[in-house]
Design a protein around this motif. Structure first.
Motif, PDB file in Angstrom:
ATOM      1  N   ARG A   1      41.145  21.669  35.656  1.00 40.88           N
ATOM      2  CA  ARG A   1      40.807  22.350  36.785  1.00 40.88           C
ATOM      3  C   ARG A   1      41.293  23.679  36.944  1.00 40.88           C
ATOM      4  N   SER A   2      40.695  24.562  37.427  1.00 43.90           N
ATOM      5  CA  SER A   2      41.179  25.991  37.742  1.00 43.90           C
ATOM      6  C   SER A   2      40.391  26.403  38.986  1.00 43.90           C
ATOM      7  N   THR A   3      41.161  27.252  39.796  1.00 37.30           N
ATOM      8  CA  THR A   3      40.660  28.058  40.985  1.00 37.30           C
ATOM      9  C   THR A   3      40.928  29.551  40.721  1.00 37.30           C
ATOM     10  N   VAL A   4      39.811  30.072  40.986  1.00 34.81           N
ATOM     11  CA  VAL A   4      39.831  31.615  40.844  1.00 34.81           C
ATOM     12  C   VAL A   4      39.284  32.158  42.318  1.00 34.81           C
ATOM     13  N   VAL A   5      39.865  33.312  42.488  1.00 34.11           N
ATOM     14  CA  VAL A   5      39.216  34.184  43.478  1.00 34.11           C
ATOM     15  C   VAL A   5      37.944  34.808  43.176  1.00 34.11           C
ATOM     16  N   ALA A   6      36.842  34.450  44.096  1.00 32.41           N
ATOM     17  CA  ALA A   6      35.613  34.894  43.723  1.00 32.41           C
ATOM     18  C   ALA A   6      34.997  36.133  44.430  1.00 32.41           C
TER      19      ALA A   6
END
Length: 126
Positions: A13-18
């Motif tokens: 899993r990864s989360t990025v600023v969109a």
């Protein structure tokens, strides 16, 4: 007697600023990938995944995945493993092989007329 299932489910899993919405609130996008990995390549797989994902989790319990024990395995060239770059096809005559052939035929139909159609059946038969 069915073969012992030894693969592990690896969830990445990864989360990025969109971006930012009209109210100035930060928007985030989550990404997730799941793979079912043989124990003999698990360490190399996890080491590689950790270079590209923020979180990598390995299941405690065996999980053969949707194609089961007979599914194919590809070990990418980039892995620190003796079999790097090797494709192990699904067990001949297995349900996993039949599912992949069916999926490949559907993909071939979907890409018919394109400049570069790819048929999974060509890979399996080649």
């Amino acid at each position: 007697m069915a073969p012992e299932i030894t693969k592990r489910r690896v969830t990445m899993r990864s989360t990025v600023v969109a971006g930012v919405n009209d109210e100035g609130k930060t928007l985030y996008q989550d990404f997730q990938a799941v793979d079912f990995v043989r124990p003999d390549i698990l360490d190399a797989y996890v080491a590689d995944a950790r270079t590209r994902w923020q979180h990598v989790e390995v299941s405690d319990e065996p999980d053969a995945g949707p194609l089961g024990y007979d599914g194919p395995t590809f070990i990418p060239d980039s892995f620190d493993h003796a079999d790097a770059g090797t494709y192990f096809p699904p067990t001949s005559g297995s349900d996993a092989e039949a599912q992949l052939v069916k999926a490949g035929d559907a993909a071939a139909i979907a890409t018919e007329g394109s400049d570069n159609p790819v048929r999974l059946t060509d890979i399996l038969e080649g």
